[in-house]
Enzyme design. Structure first.
Site, short mmCIF file in Angstrom:
data_model
loop_
_atom_site.label_atom_id
_atom_site.label_comp_id
_atom_site.label_asym_id
_atom_site.label_seq_id
_atom_site.Cartn_x
_atom_site.Cartn_y
_atom_site.Cartn_z
N ARG A 69 0.89 -1.43 0.05
CA ARG A 69 0.02 -0.04 0.15
C ARG A 69 0.96 1.28 0.05
O ARG A 69 0.42 2.40 -0.36
CB ARG A 69 -1.08 0.04 1.25
CG ARG A 69 -2.03 1.07 1.25
CD ARG A 69 -3.11 0.67 1.86
NE ARG A 69 -3.15 -0.33 2.88
CZ ARG A 69 -2.86 0.10 4.33
NH1 ARG A 69 -2.68 1.39 4.54
NH2 ARG A 69 -3.03 -0.67 5.17
N TYR A 117 -14.99 20.76 -11.47
CA TYR A 117 -15.61 19.57 -11.96
C TYR A 117 -16.57 19.14 -10.96
O TYR A 117 -16.48 19.59 -9.82
CB TYR A 117 -14.35 18.37 -11.77
CG TYR A 117 -14.68 17.08 -12.27
CD1 TYR A 117 -15.04 16.71 -13.60
CD2 TYR A 117 -14.33 16.12 -11.23
CE1 TYR A 117 -14.95 15.34 -13.69
CE2 TYR A 117 -14.30 14.64 -11.60
CZ TYR A 117 -15.00 14.27 -12.85
OH TYR A 117 -15.18 13.20 -13.14
N ASP A 144 -6.79 21.59 -9.70
CA ASP A 144 -7.04 20.49 -10.51
C ASP A 144 -6.27 20.92 -11.86
O ASP A 144 -6.86 21.74 -12.68
CB ASP A 144 -8.56 20.38 -10.80
CG ASP A 144 -8.87 19.12 -11.72
OD1 ASP A 144 -8.08 18.68 -12.28
OD2 ASP A 144 -9.89 18.62 -11.15
N LYS A 164 -6.70 10.80 -17.85
CA LYS A 164 -7.03 11.36 -19.17
C LYS A 164 -5.70 11.50 -19.95
O LYS A 164 -5.56 10.36 -20.46
CB LYS A 164 -7.58 12.93 -18.43
CG LYS A 164 -8.65 13.26 -17.79
CD LYS A 164 -9.93 12.83 -18.38
CE LYS A 164 -11.00 12.37 -17.22
NZ LYS A 164 -11.25 13.53 -16.48
C1 LIG Z 1 -11.92 13.40 -15.10
C2 LIG Z 1 -11.66 14.56 -14.34
C3 LIG Z 1 -11.38 14.46 -12.88
C4 LIG Z 1 -11.75 13.10 -12.19
O1 LIG Z 1 -10.77 11.92 -12.40
P1 LIG Z 1 -11.37 10.26 -12.43
O2 LIG Z 1 -9.78 9.69 -12.88
O3 LIG Z 1 -12.28 10.17 -13.45
O4 LIG Z 1 -11.80 10.02 -11.18
C5 LIG Z 1 -11.04 15.26 -11.89
N1 LIG Z 1 -10.89 16.73 -12.66
C6 LIG Z 1 -11.24 16.77 -13.89
C7 LIG Z 1 -11.02 18.14 -14.60
C8 LIG Z 1 -11.47 15.73 -14.64
O5 LIG Z 1 -11.86 15.98 -15.95
#
Ligand SMILES: *Cc1c(COP(=O)(O)O)cnc(C)c1O
Length: 394
Positions: A58, A111, A185, A210
């Site tokens: 972990r 988001y 973010d 992404k």
């Molecule tokens: C997709 C996304 C997230 C969340 O990510 P996951 O890996 O799908 O949990 C957070 N912030 C932004 C801007 C995103 O596009």
């Protein structure tokens, strides 16, 4: 040594010989238990477990350490923490630095699940959220209270694509209350197009699901922190049981090596499609940070080194329910689906009321139907042809 350019840096990242064992790529190490050959070895591991020494699954394996090193270097931080998803990275980062009775400031263009966490989980813990206009700039100082502990940014904002004036926001916060933790973010920039830690942000968070992974086949989150935040972030995430599986971490690390090239092609393709959309009589506005029509464009030009394939556009008129379906249901190349950052093109549609429910500031939308597209690696003319047919359908 000469300054390494981003393309070259991305080829090298995460390939420390410690982790590649004479191969090109790091090993995939799957283990839960780590075997200690002596009590002394166990003591050493316990002491250094937060710093890249094998201790227990972990806490990470060689595969995790290689990717963590890569992300720390990419985002110019002091260390990084991995999570099973981007959403987990966001919520754990917030939980690591907000206590009951405190107040956090969150961009109103965040988001949607980030907002939902604040509204449904943080409130239960007596952590109060105030949302702010993403273009607030230095006026964010007026929203800071004595108990404000976190400011959470996202740039460009989800769907509506506003780009913050990060230096002005950071300056106003530091002047008023230097202890506040500033998080962002940074998923859109993929750690490449914007370097938030160099602008004074404390923690840069990404959904590696992404562009970093880049093939729509894995979920992973990462948070890179500066010196003053990394220990707290790492320890809290460990206590909250956060971990990521080595196979997905390996794929994310592999994705880094083609990231610069992919981003450049996404950028080229998205600019071709965005400029075509600008000329269409049905289109009211294109929300692409690299275009002057997009909110915060000047900050984008100043702070970002390029763009990617994700942007939005709005029609002049509101489509009827039938037209909305006609438009979205019949694409050949664009698929309807959440997420983005893979090689393929995606589209999502929003009516005004859908947008309003996700914007927690004085957002004044036009009446036109809104679309967010992710422009993939298909030939841009095929995507334009696909959109042209959609416009003809309505
Ligand atoms: C997709 C996304 C997230 C969340 O990510 P996951 O890996 O799908 O949990 C957070 N912030 C932004 C801007 C995103 O596009």
């Amino acid at each position: 040594m000469a300054k390494i350019r981003p393309e070259t840096q991305l080829v090298h990242l995460g390939r420390n010989p410690k982790y590649t064992q004479k191969g090109v790529n790091p090993v995939i190490q799957r283990t839960s238990s780590v075997i200690f050959n002596s009590l002394e070895e166990k003591r050493h591991a316990t002491h250094n477990r937060a710093n890249g020494v094998l201790f227990y699954g972990r806490r990470g394996t060689q595969t995790h350490f290689a990717f963590q090193e890569a992300m720390t270097e990419l985002e110019c931080g002091a260390g990084s923490v991995l999570y099973p998803s981007g959403a987990a990275a966001i919520t754990n980062a917030i939980l690591s630095f907000a206590c009951s009775g405190e107040h956090i400031l969150v961009t109103g263009s965040a988001y949607d699940p980030t907002q939902n966490f604040c509204d449904k989980i943080a409130t239960k813990l007596n952590i109060e959220t105030t949302y702010f206009d993403p273009l607030i700039g230095e006026n964010i100082g007026d929203l800071i209270r004595p108990n404000t502990s976190i400011v959470f940014l996202e740039s460009p904002g989800s769907i509506t694509m506003e780009v913050h004036d990060i230096p002005a926001i950071v300056k106003a916060i530091r002047q008023k209350s230097p202890d506040i933790i500033i998080m962002i973010d940074n998923t859109w920039a993929a750690g490449v197009l914007l370097k938030p830690l160099l602008l004074g942000v404390d923690i840069s968070i990404q959904s590696a699901t992404k562009y970093i992974n880049g093939h729509s086949d894995g979920m992973l989150g990462v948070a890179v922190a500066n010196e003053r935040c990394i220990e707290t972030l790492r320890e809290n995430s460990y206590l909250l049981g956060q971990t990521a599986d080595p196979d997905t971490v390996y794929m994310a690390g592999r994705g880094l090596h083609t990231l610069a090239t992919r981003l450049k092609q996404h950028e080229t393709n998205s600019l071709i499609v965005a400029n075509w959309l600008l000329e269409q009589p049905q289109v009211e506005q294109v929300f692409h940070p690299a275009l002057a029509s997009s909110p915060g464009h000047a900050f984008f030009i100043r702070d970002f080194s390029g763009c990617n394939g994700l942007f939005s556009f709005q029609l002049k008129s509101r489509l009827s329910t039938e037209q909305f379906s006609e438009f979205l249901d019949n694409f050949t190349h664009f698929k309807m689906g959440y997420s983005w950052g893979g090689y393929e093109s995606l589209i999502l549609g929003y009516q005004t009321e859908d947008l309003l429910s996700m914007r927690q500031y004085d957002y004044q939308p036009n009446k036109g139907t809104f679309f967010r597209v992710h422009i993939g690696l298909e030939h841009p003319q095929d995507l334009i042809d696909d959109l042209q047919l959609a416009f003809q359908r309505i």
